[in-house]
Design an enzyme around this catalytic site. Structure first.
Site, short mmCIF file in Angstrom:
data_model
loop_
_atom_site.label_atom_id
_atom_site.label_comp_id
_atom_site.label_asym_id
_atom_site.label_seq_id
_atom_site.Cartn_x
_atom_site.Cartn_y
_atom_site.Cartn_z
N GLU A 171 0.64 -1.09 -0.01
CA GLU A 171 -0.33 0.50 -0.29
C GLU A 171 0.81 0.92 0.08
O GLU A 171 0.24 2.40 -0.94
CB GLU A 171 -0.94 -0.17 1.54
CG GLU A 171 -2.32 -0.74 1.46
CD GLU A 171 -1.25 -2.33 2.47
OE1 GLU A 171 0.02 -3.13 2.12
OE2 GLU A 171 -2.11 -2.92 2.61
N ARG A 213 4.34 -1.80 15.46
CA ARG A 213 3.14 -0.18 16.21
C ARG A 213 3.96 -0.21 17.25
O ARG A 213 3.05 0.61 18.37
CB ARG A 213 2.16 -1.46 16.91
CG ARG A 213 2.43 -2.87 17.24
CD ARG A 213 1.58 -4.39 17.40
NE ARG A 213 1.90 -5.56 17.82
CZ ARG A 213 2.42 -6.70 16.98
NH1 ARG A 213 2.84 -5.75 15.29
NH2 ARG A 213 2.64 -7.77 17.60
O1 F6P Z 1 1.22 -5.57 7.98
C1 F6P Z 1 1.03 -5.45 9.15
C2 F6P Z 1 2.22 -4.74 9.43
O2 F6P Z 1 3.57 -5.12 8.94
C3 F6P Z 1 2.00 -3.94 10.82
O3 F6P Z 1 2.82 -4.68 11.79
C4 F6P Z 1 3.76 -2.41 10.31
O4 F6P Z 1 3.00 -1.25 11.56
C5 F6P Z 1 2.42 -2.26 9.08
O5 F6P Z 1 2.62 -2.91 8.48
C6 F6P Z 1 3.41 -1.10 8.29
O6 F6P Z 1 4.88 -1.90 7.63
P1 F6P Z 1 6.04 -1.02 7.24
O7 F6P Z 1 6.32 0.56 8.18
O8 F6P Z 1 6.95 -1.93 7.52
O9 F6P Z 1 5.41 -0.51 6.11
#
Ligand code: F6P
Length: 552
Positions: free
Chosen positions: A216, A271
């Site tokens: 995303e 998190r």
């Molecule tokens: O899909 C879950 C997750 O890994 C979360 O734990 C994390 O906060 C989020 O996706 C975003 O991940 P990143 O900071 O690596 O884009």
């Protein structure tokens, strides 16, 4: 495995709690208050100006004694100390979970697997705060020389919820800073709606992603990049992008200038990353001093969690009351209702913190967990929730424990409104506790002039079971320090519960399967001619239906 729970002792403690429930379960909380004039004061814990009131739970000193026995059986103190010493407590990923090092201002060493990270943390924070200061004071300009008026953080999960929730919570502390926006969803509507009305020549994007591979975030970052290139040219990318990640190699490929890239470390879980450079958007939103106060507030809770005896330890008490409700009474959900409009995103933030951490079914050793684990966390600010779902809280068939959060003083808001807000918060927790009997309902209706038959007919609809448990967190005002404290209290609460359930709260492999399947489906959904052979029948049928709808 070190510091393992004693399963027999845990089972015995749970059995004792079950037996105790039969003992205490029939006692009305109102009666507990009537029999004990000191209850309101005694069933309260404080961290200087922060008050945690749990007197409206149907618990007695005996309940607490059983819960502390459960904690001992789970070897809580050893597990907490291992966490705080920066040991590799995230057993599946073989790493520490040392977000506490990011808010440690004690001057002492902050160890991560034996290595002092204090200097690394300080120097990266100093770089990040200096950059935030340049954005705020206008020293940093866009490609056309204009001052930055809007900042868009692109991230998801912990790389979005923390800064988005906190920037909103602390909006009165913005001063002359730029306007903050947050784009997370891969739904293009999120980016389109956010950018509508923004002047790209005055916009800075922060791409926030621990892994810098999240689908995303990468899709949104590429879309933002394309918009900048279209409006200002390829050379403007360097002036309009900044990034936060642990994967500096991947960031470099995106084209962000190295002096605008801020790092953090694998021992900071997504998190828990608001305390790291992921806090850049928040630091821009409120400035360095407020951002550091936010960190300090959390650091104060770390000290409290480490040092306060369990009887006075707020996160421990929050966790144990949650265990009491989840594992002994079987409540499947837990509501968090801030009587604080600016905490509107706090329940969503806690959903990730709690459910991504403790939504697990295997123990640290990989065996099935013998108990229920994370409840569903949900909530909306009061008073709005009162006019929506509170009907169910008061009269529904399921009991939902509630955390009420409320400030003693408003920040940048009308004090008379705050008096009303405060009264509403107390009224709701009191109503949940007291309830109303059939007889009281009938008397009330009679007093309103209804005849006997009509009063008898309506009375059952006006009965409130009561004894619905709630806690209240009362704080002076929603300032940076308080917000830091609130988050850290919940972080440690979640950790304590993970200890009792003997699960690893620091991985999140439950998000992987859907990601994998999406990786396989995305080429099919983006090509109308792609074959549907070999797909799950239900998936294939829905893709076919979408193709028909998209073509019509
Ligand atoms: O899909 C879950 C997750 O890994 C979360 O734990 C994390 O906060 C989020 O996706 C975003 O991940 P990143 O900071 O690596 O884009």
């Amino acid at each position: 495995m070190s510091e393992s729970a004693d399963p027999a002792a845990v089972s015995a403690a749970l059995a004792a709690l079950e037996a105790h429930r039969l003992d205490v379960g029939h006692r009305r909380v109102a009666d507990l208050f009537a029999q004990d004039p000191g209850r309101a004061e005694r069933f309260q814990a404080r961290l200087d100006d922060l008050v945690f009131d749990y007197s409206k739970h149907g618990v007695t000193e005996t309940t607490l004694a059983h819960l502390f026995a459960l904690l001992r059986a789970a070897r809580f103190e050893a597990r907490r100390d291992a966490l705080m010493r920066g040991e590799a407590v995230n057993l599946t990923e073989r790493r520490a979970a040392m977000h506490m090092a990011l808010r440690d201002f004690t001057g002492g060493p902050a160890l991560v697997e034996g290595r002092d990270v204090t200097q690394d943390v300080r120097s990266e924070r100093a770089r990040m705060l200096a950059f935030a200061g340049q954005v705020r004071d206008g020293a940093l300009r866009g490609a056309t020389g204009e001052r930055i008026s809007d900042v868009v953080n692109i991230g998801i999960g912990g790389s979005d919820l923390g800064p988005a929730m906190a920037a909103r919570a602390l909006s009165p502390f913005r001063g002359d800073g730029p306007r903050m926006h947050f784009v997370s969803n891969v739904d293009g509507a999120d980016m389109a709606d956010t950018l509508a009305g923004l002047d790209l020549a005055r916009t800075l994007f922060i791409v926030s992603s621990k892994t810098f591979t999240t689908q995303e975030t990468m899709a949104n970052a590429q879309a933002a990049r394309a918009r900048i290139v279209a409006r200002l040219g390829e050379t403007a990318v360097g002036e309009h992008f900044s990034a936060v990640s642990t994967r500096l190699d991947l960031v470099a490929r995106f084209g962000v200038k190295p002096d605008r890239v801020f790092g953090f470390w694998v021992w900071v879980g997504g998190r828990y990353s608001i305390w790291s450079s992921i806090g850049l958007a928040l630091a821009i939103a409120v400035g360095a001093k407020n951002y550091e106060d936010f960190l300090r507030g959390a650091g104060e809770v770390d000290a409290h969690f480490r040092e306060a005896p369990v009887e006075a330890n707020i996160p421990v008490l929050m966790a144990l009351l949650g265990i009491w409700r989840r594992n002994v009474w079987g409540d499947a959900t837990h509501a968090v209702i801030p009587y604080d409009q600016r905490l509107a995103r706090f329940p969503a933030y806690l959903q990730q913190l709690d459910m991504e951490s403790n939504g697990k079914s295997v123990t640290r050793a990989g065996a099935p967990v013998a108990m229920a684990t994370a409840p569903v966390i949900w909530g909306e600010p009061g008073t709005n929730g009162q006019h929506a779902f509170f009907q169910m809280l008061h009269q529904g068939a399921d009991v939902v424990p509630v955390d009420f959060l409320v400030a003693a003083q408003p920040v940048a808001a009308d004090a008379r409104h705050h008096d009303l807000l405060f009264a509403n918060c107390l009224a709701q927790s009191e109503a949940l506790m007291r309830g109303r009997t059939l007889e009281e309902a009938r008397d009330l209706l009679r007093a309103q002039g209804l005849d006997e038959a009509e009063a008898a007919r309506l009375a059952p609809h006006k009965v409130f079971a009561g004894d619905r448990p709630s806690s209240t967190l009362l704080y002076r005002r929603l300032d940076p320090r308080t917000l830091g404290r609130l988050i850290a209290l919940y972080e440690h609460k979640v950790f304590v519960q993970s200890v009792v359930w003997d699960i690893n709260p620091f991985d999140q492999w439950g998000v992987e399967l859907g990601k994998e399947l999406c990786g396989r489906l995305a080429p099919v959904t983006s090509d109308p001619q792609a074959s549907l052979a070999g797909l799950e029948p239900a998936t294939a049928a829905l893709i076919a239906a979408r193709r028909r709808l998209a073509a019509s």
